[in-house]
Design a protein around this motif. Structure first.
Motif, PDB file in Angstrom:
ATOM      1  N   MET A   1      50.024  21.855  35.979  1.00 30.74           N
ATOM      2  CA  MET A   1      50.257  21.648  37.380  1.00 30.74           C
ATOM      3  C   MET A   1      50.139  22.964  38.150  1.00 30.74           C
ATOM      4  N   SER A   2      50.609  24.023  37.609  1.00 28.91           N
ATOM      5  CA  SER A   2      50.567  25.332  38.252  1.00 28.91           C
ATOM      6  C   SER A   2      49.127  25.808  38.442  1.00 28.91           C
ATOM      7  N   MET A   3      48.279  25.536  37.452  1.00 24.15           N
ATOM      8  CA  MET A   3      46.872  25.937  37.540  1.00 24.15           C
ATOM      9  C   MET A   3      46.159  25.158  38.640  1.00 24.15           C
ATOM     10  N   ASP A   4      46.518  23.875  38.805  1.00 27.33           N
ATOM     11  CA  ASP A   4      45.918  23.055  39.867  1.00 27.33           C
ATOM     12  C   ASP A   4      46.264  23.606  41.247  1.00 27.33           C
ATOM     13  N   ARG A   5      47.526  23.982  41.423  1.00 24.35           N
ATOM     14  CA  ARG A   5      47.953  24.553  42.713  1.00 24.35           C
ATOM     15  C   ARG A   5      47.246  25.874  42.978  1.00 24.35           C
ATOM     16  N   LEU A   6      47.093  26.674  41.970  1.00 22.15           N
ATOM     17  CA  LEU A   6      46.414  27.956  42.126  1.00 22.15           C
ATOM     18  C   LEU A   6      44.954  27.742  42.541  1.00 22.15           C
ATOM     19  N   LEU A   7      44.283  26.812  41.877  1.00 22.60           N
ATOM     20  CA  LEU A   7      42.891  26.521  42.217  1.00 22.60           C
ATOM     21  C   LEU A   7      42.774  25.934  43.619  1.00 22.60           C
ATOM     22  N   LEU A   8      43.695  25.055  43.991  1.00 20.39           N
ATOM     23  CA  LEU A   8      43.680  24.474  45.331  1.00 20.39           C
ATOM     24  C   LEU A   8      43.914  25.554  46.390  1.00 20.39           C
ATOM     25  N   THR A   9      44.866  26.419  46.149  1.00 18.26           N
ATOM     26  CA  THR A   9      45.145  27.518  47.077  1.00 18.26           C
ATOM     27  C   THR A   9      43.943  28.449  47.189  1.00 18.26           C
ATOM     28  N   LEU A  10      43.356  28.794  46.070  1.00 16.88           N
ATOM     29  CA  LEU A  10      42.175  29.654  46.069  1.00 16.88           C
ATOM     30  C   LEU A  10      41.013  28.993  46.816  1.00 16.88           C
ATOM     31  N   GLY A  11      40.853  27.696  46.621  1.00 17.71           N
ATOM     32  CA  GLY A  11      39.813  26.957  47.332  1.00 17.71           C
ATOM     33  C   GLY A  11      40.009  27.006  48.841  1.00 17.71           C
ATOM     34  N   PHE A  12      41.247  26.828  49.301  1.00 16.22           N
ATOM     35  CA  PHE A  12      41.529  26.901  50.736  1.00 16.22           C
ATOM     36  C   PHE A  12      41.285  28.304  51.286  1.00 16.22           C
ATOM     37  N   VAL A  13      41.648  29.325  50.534  1.00 18.83           N
ATOM     38  CA  VAL A  13      41.418  30.705  50.982  1.00 18.83           C
ATOM     39  C   VAL A  13      39.922  30.977  51.094  1.00 18.83           C
ATOM     40  N   VAL A  14      39.149  30.559  50.115  1.00 20.21           N
ATOM     41  CA  VAL A  14      37.695  30.754  50.161  1.00 20.21           C
ATOM     42  C   VAL A  14      37.102  29.990  51.348  1.00 20.21           C
ATOM     43  N   PHE A  15      37.551  28.742  51.549  1.00 25.23           N
ATOM     44  CA  PHE A  15      37.082  27.943  52.682  1.00 25.23           C
ATOM     45  C   PHE A  15      37.387  28.645  54.003  1.00 25.23           C
ATOM     46  N   TRP A  16      38.594  29.175  54.150  1.00 27.97           N
ATOM     47  CA  TRP A  16      39.008  29.876  55.368  1.00 27.97           C
ATOM     48  C   TRP A  16      38.147  31.115  55.604  1.00 27.97           C
TER      49      TRP A  16
END
Length: 163
Positions: free
Chosen positions: A1-16
């Motif tokens: 679960m922690s890895m999923d949140r990290l990837l989701l957060t990283l995805g949003f940062v890259v998108f931004w």
């Protein structure tokens, strides 16, 4: 679960970051397209003549290509809002901006002075923005907007436009 949140957060940062970069490139592209129409702005003369309207403090809202109230000019620092003082002289209008270059509008280039509800994407109450339509040396007409701290001075500007 922690890895999923990290990837989701990283995805949003890259998108931004990508969205901010696209906005920056769009702004620079707009400036390149407008450069020939805007050209070099007039410089204030050494002698301004008698002051007709005392300085008014407020916010430089921006400048747009006339007649569109939303086609913001991106050339130089014309596209950046800044606080400043607007004053009228015999020879023209001087807008001294904080942290940006002064804008000089020669008297013979002024086409109209009016109040508007908005300019350059800034919308306010009725007659909230003082707008000066003027012609650049290139022949392009632009609207320059100023939101005064004291709107009671607007009638002197609008009624004295042929001063």
């Amino acid at each position: 679960m922690s890895m999923d949140r990290l990837l989701l957060t990283l995805g949003f940062v890259v998108f931004w970051v990508v969205m901010v970069a696209l906005m920056y490139w769009g702004w620079k592209g707009r400036a390149r397209r407008q450069q020939d129409r805007i050209g070099v702005l007039p410089e204030p003369p050494a002698e301004l003549g008698a002051r007709l309207i005392e300085p008014s403090s407020g916010l430089y809202v921006g400048s747009t290509l006339a007649p569109s109230w939303q086609d913001r000019i991106a050339v130089g620092d014309l596209g950046y809002r800044a606080t400043g003082d607007l004053s009228r002289y015999e020879t023209g209008v001087l807008l001294e901006r904080d942290g940006a270059s002064a804008i000089w509008i020669p008297q013979d280039s002024i086409r109209a002075i009016r109040t508007e509800r908005g300019l350059a994407g800034k919308v306010m109450s009725k007659d909230g923005v003082l707008v000066i339509r003027w012609e650049l040396p290139t022949g392009t007409e632009i609207d320059t907007g100023f939101r005064g701290d004291d709107k009671s001075v607007y009638p002197a500007w609008v009624n004295g436009e042929n001063a």
